[in-house]
Design a protein around this motif. Structure first.
Motif, PDB file in Angstrom:
ATOM      1  N   LEU A   1       4.491   2.636  19.038  1.00  0.00           N
ATOM      2  CA  LEU A   1       4.063   3.614  20.040  1.00  0.00           C
ATOM      3  C   LEU A   1       4.050   5.043  19.515  1.00  0.00           C
ATOM      4  N   TRP A   2       4.214   5.231  18.201  1.00  0.00           N
ATOM      5  CA  TRP A   2       4.191   6.591  17.655  1.00  0.00           C
ATOM      6  C   TRP A   2       2.940   6.787  16.795  1.00  0.00           C
ATOM      7  N   HIS A   3       2.631   8.053  16.576  1.00  0.00           N
ATOM      8  CA  HIS A   3       1.495   8.400  15.719  1.00  0.00           C
ATOM      9  C   HIS A   3       1.966   8.427  14.267  1.00  0.00           C
ATOM     10  N   ALA A   4       1.232   7.755  13.406  1.00  0.00           N
ATOM     11  CA  ALA A   4       1.579   7.695  11.988  1.00  0.00           C
ATOM     12  C   ALA A   4       0.440   8.280  11.165  1.00  0.00           C
ATOM     13  N   ARG A   5       0.764   8.671   9.951  1.00  0.00           N
ATOM     14  CA  ARG A   5      -0.186   9.398   9.108  1.00  0.00           C
ATOM     15  C   ARG A   5      -1.451   8.595   8.818  1.00  0.00           C
ATOM     16  N   ALA A   6      -1.323   7.340   8.487  1.00  0.00           N
ATOM     17  CA  ALA A   6      -2.484   6.531   8.113  1.00  0.00           C
ATOM     18  C   ALA A   6      -2.979   5.649   9.246  1.00  0.00           C
ATOM     19  N   THR A   7      -2.073   5.078  10.000  1.00  0.00           N
ATOM     20  CA  THR A   7      -2.473   4.135  11.055  1.00  0.00           C
ATOM     21  C   THR A   7      -2.640   4.788  12.411  1.00  0.00           C
ATOM     22  N   GLY A   8      -2.387   6.092  12.504  1.00  0.00           N
ATOM     23  CA  GLY A   8      -2.629   6.810  13.751  1.00  0.00           C
ATOM     24  C   GLY A   8      -1.845   6.231  14.906  1.00  0.00           C
ATOM     25  N   TRP A   9      -2.554   6.030  16.031  1.00  0.00           N
ATOM     26  CA  TRP A   9      -1.929   5.505  17.244  1.00  0.00           C
ATOM     27  C   TRP A   9      -2.079   3.993  17.370  1.00  0.00           C
ATOM     28  N   GLU A  10      -2.465   3.315  16.305  1.00  0.00           N
ATOM     29  CA  GLU A  10      -2.684   1.873  16.375  1.00  0.00           C
ATOM     30  C   GLU A  10      -1.405   1.155  16.794  1.00  0.00           C
TER      31      GLU A  10
ATOM     32  N   ARG B   1       0.825  -1.210   0.000  1.00  0.00           N
ATOM     33  CA  ARG B   1       0.000   0.000   0.000  1.00  0.00           C
ATOM     34  C   ARG B   1       0.857   1.256   0.000  1.00  0.00           C
ATOM     35  N   ALA B   2       2.010   1.201   0.660  1.00  0.00           N
ATOM     36  CA  ALA B   2       2.898   2.364   0.674  1.00  0.00           C
ATOM     37  C   ALA B   2       3.385   2.706  -0.726  1.00  0.00           C
ATOM     38  N   PHE B   3       3.547   1.695  -1.583  1.00  0.00           N
ATOM     39  CA  PHE B   3       3.953   1.941  -2.964  1.00  0.00           C
ATOM     40  C   PHE B   3       2.759   2.282  -3.856  1.00  0.00           C
ATOM     41  N   ALA B   4       1.639   1.565  -3.656  1.00  0.00           N
ATOM     42  CA  ALA B   4       0.502   1.741  -4.558  1.00  0.00           C
ATOM     43  C   ALA B   4      -0.324   2.974  -4.239  1.00  0.00           C
ATOM     44  N   ALA B   5      -0.425   3.337  -2.969  1.00  0.00           N
ATOM     45  CA  ALA B   5      -1.254   4.480  -2.573  1.00  0.00           C
ATOM     46  C   ALA B   5      -0.535   5.238  -1.465  1.00  0.00           C
ATOM     47  N   PRO B   6       0.581   5.902  -1.780  1.00  0.00           N
ATOM     48  CA  PRO B   6       1.368   6.563  -0.726  1.00  0.00           C
ATOM     49  C   PRO B   6       0.612   7.646   0.016  1.00  0.00           C
ATOM     50  N   ALA B   7      -0.351   8.282  -0.620  1.00  0.00           N
ATOM     51  CA  ALA B   7      -1.111   9.342   0.058  1.00  0.00           C
ATOM     52  C   ALA B   7      -1.987   8.779   1.164  1.00  0.00           C
ATOM     53  N   ARG B   8      -2.351   7.497   1.071  1.00  0.00           N
ATOM     54  CA  ARG B   8      -3.207   6.865   2.082  1.00  0.00           C
ATOM     55  C   ARG B   8      -2.418   5.933   2.987  1.00  0.00           C
ATOM     56  N   SER B   9      -1.106   6.062   3.001  1.00  0.00           N
ATOM     57  CA  SER B   9      -0.265   5.135   3.752  1.00  0.00           C
ATOM     58  C   SER B   9       0.698   5.897   4.657  1.00  0.00           C
ATOM     59  N   ASP B  10       1.267   5.155   5.594  1.00  0.00           N
ATOM     60  CA  ASP B  10       2.369   5.700   6.382  1.00  0.00           C
ATOM     61  C   ASP B  10       3.626   5.749   5.509  1.00  0.00           C
ATOM     62  N   PRO B  11       4.561   6.629   5.817  1.00  0.00           N
ATOM     63  CA  PRO B  11       5.839   6.610   5.090  1.00  0.00           C
ATOM     64  C   PRO B  11       6.500   5.238   5.199  1.00  0.00           C
ATOM     65  N   LEU B  12       7.166   4.805   4.133  1.00  0.00           N
ATOM     66  CA  LEU B  12       7.737   3.457   4.081  1.00  0.00           C
ATOM     67  C   LEU B  12       8.668   3.153   5.253  1.00  0.00           C
ATOM     68  N   PRO B  13       9.561   4.070   5.681  1.00  0.00           N
ATOM     69  CA  PRO B  13      10.399   3.732   6.847  1.00  0.00           C
ATOM     70  C   PRO B  13       9.585   3.440   8.103  1.00  0.00           C
ATOM     71  N   GLU B  14       8.500   4.188   8.311  1.00  0.00           N
ATOM     72  CA  GLU B  14       7.654   3.918   9.475  1.00  0.00           C
ATOM     73  C   GLU B  14       6.934   2.580   9.325  1.00  0.00           C
ATOM     74  N   VAL B  15       6.516   2.257   8.105  1.00  0.00           N
ATOM     75  CA  VAL B  15       5.877   0.958   7.867  1.00  0.00           C
ATOM     76  C   VAL B  15       6.840  -0.169   8.211  1.00  0.00           C
ATOM     77  N   LEU B  16       8.068  -0.062   7.743  1.00  0.00           N
ATOM     78  CA  LEU B  16       9.050  -1.117   7.997  1.00  0.00           C
ATOM     79  C   LEU B  16       9.383  -1.225   9.480  1.00  0.00           C
ATOM     80  N   GLY B  17       9.495  -0.081  10.164  1.00  0.00           N
ATOM     81  CA  GLY B  17       9.764  -0.107  11.598  1.00  0.00           C
ATOM     82  C   GLY B  17       8.637  -0.744  12.377  1.00  0.00           C
ATOM     83  N   ALA B  18       7.387  -0.377  12.037  1.00  0.00           N
ATOM     84  CA  ALA B  18       6.234  -0.967  12.727  1.00  0.00           C
ATOM     85  C   ALA B  18       6.130  -2.458  12.436  1.00  0.00           C
ATOM     86  N   ASN B  19       6.402  -2.841  11.171  1.00  0.00           N
ATOM     87  CA  ASN B  19       6.349  -4.267  10.823  1.00  0.00           C
ATOM     88  C   ASN B  19       7.338  -5.078  11.656  1.00  0.00           C
TER      89      ASN B  19
END
Length: 369
Positions: free
Chosen positions: A130-139, A102-120
């Motif tokens: 434990l951080w707030h992200a653009r798309a996933t918020g405080w999840e 999703r970060a590649f296909a719809a970056p406007a609706r996703s968290d930045p890729l480094p944050e995605v990889l860190g959360a994963n």
């Protein structure tokens, strides 16, 4: 959720069946909230509280005597992690791959890729973001949402084994009462008991697992005083659980009544019913319950995301979306047979081999060799 062995060699078969029903209830709830399906079970998230209660009973039945008689904490922790980690990690791998795509296909609706990889990476280790992200918020677990409950269950399992196994019933009752009070206060603050899955309500997750797991422990302590009710009591327990989850009353007062009063009553009935078999295909659902719970939400997100990417829209509340339960059950079966059970068997054998291996030679001998 409860992920213990079959309790007492089928002494409490109905508990397994109820666990399977509760897992399906969570799936139906998430088809509505994450997949655009109809909200036929608005309180389905309360099945997680029932999982916590089942877990307290099951873990006490399987391990309390062994811990009191000298089973080491490390051995207990190893068994629980081997039981819980493989299916949870599989779901996280699927969900994490979806978030990267999703970060590649719809970056406007996703968290930045480094944050995605860190959360994963954190989620793969069953640790929260434990951080707030653009798309996933405080999840806490964006790669696999249900992991929040597994994170709390692992924590309470370890805390119980280290500090509370074999302790007095009075102490357990006091802790349960304290957790109930905190849960009521937090419910009033947030207006719901749908707590624990995001950073802002971490304390709510701790209160939910503290109360639910503690109730299971207390009911286990009282099991010898319960009457034998057989299949009739089991049928009432099944009907009551489904009624509490299906009834469309989202009010906080109803949620509190279900968690604090009704679900403990269901567990009491189920324990009193013993090995009564009530649910059609109940043994099958029980066996699938944990892999279904651990993998369903990433698969729902993957299906919903694929529909959006193909410009086909979402399910729009259509009842046909509930048919997604069937392929999710099939996927859970595949995960159980081809991933979860083989990996758990290998990890168990590996751990046993390490325990039985001869000690290494002294350092002086190694130097001589």
């Amino acid at each position: 959720m409860s992920t213990g062995p079959n309790v007492g060699h089928d002494r409490y078969r109905l508990l397994d069946e109820l666990r399977g029903l509760a897992a399906v209830a969570v799936v139906v709830f998430h088809i509505a909230t994450r997949g655009g399906g109809p909200a036929v079970m608005p309180n389905g998230f309360l099945a997680v509280d029932f999982f916590f209660m089942l877990s307290g009973f099951v873990i006490a039945e399987a391990y309390e005597t062994r811990l009191v008689r000298g089973m080491g904490f490390a051995g207990f922790a190893r068994r629980r992690l081997i039981r819980m980690a493989p299916a949870a990690m599989l779901g996280t791998l699927v969900g994490g791959a979806y978030l990267v795509a999703r970060a590649f296909a719809a970056p406007a609706r996703s968290d930045p890729l480094p944050e995605v990889l860190g959360a994963n990476l954190l989620n793969l280790l069953i640790l929260p973001k434990l951080w707030h992200a653009r798309a996933t918020g405080w999840e806490l677990f964006p790669a696999n949402g249900p992991l929040w409950s597994l994170f709390f269950e692992i924590a309470v399992n370890l805390a119980w084994a280290a500090l509370l196994a074999g302790r007095s019933t009075r102490l357990l009752a006091a802790l349960v009462a304290g957790s109930a009070a905190v849960l009521v206060l937090l419910g009033l603050r947030f207006g719901t008991l749908h707590l624990g899955w995001e950073v802002m309500s971490l304390a709510g997750g701790a209160a939910r697992v503290g109360f639910g797991f503690g109730v299971g422990l207390l009911i286990h302590r009282s099991r010898g005083f319960l009457p034998r009710m057989g299949q009739g009591g089991g049928m009432v327990a099944v009907a009551a659980l489904l009624y509490f989850l299906f009834l469309p009353l989202p009010a906080l007062g109803w949620q509190l009544a279900v968690v604090l009063v009704c679900m403990p009553g269901v567990l009491l009935l189920a324990v009193a019913s013993g090995n009564a078999a009530v649910v059609p295909a109940g043994a099958f659902l029980a066996r699938l319950s944990y892999p279904l719970y651990a993998t369903h939400l990433p698969l729902i997100a993957l299906c919903a995301g694929a529909l959006k990417f193909a410009s086909l829209g979402g399910a729009g509340g259509h009842w046909a979306s509930l048919l997604l339960v069937l392929p999710l059950i099939a996927a859970a079966w595949a995960a159980l047979v081809w991933w979860d059970e083989p990996l758990r068997a290998w990890l168990t054998q590996h751990a046993a081999a390490r325990r039985n291996a001869p000690p290494p030679p002294p350092r002086a001998q190694l130097l001589r060799n």
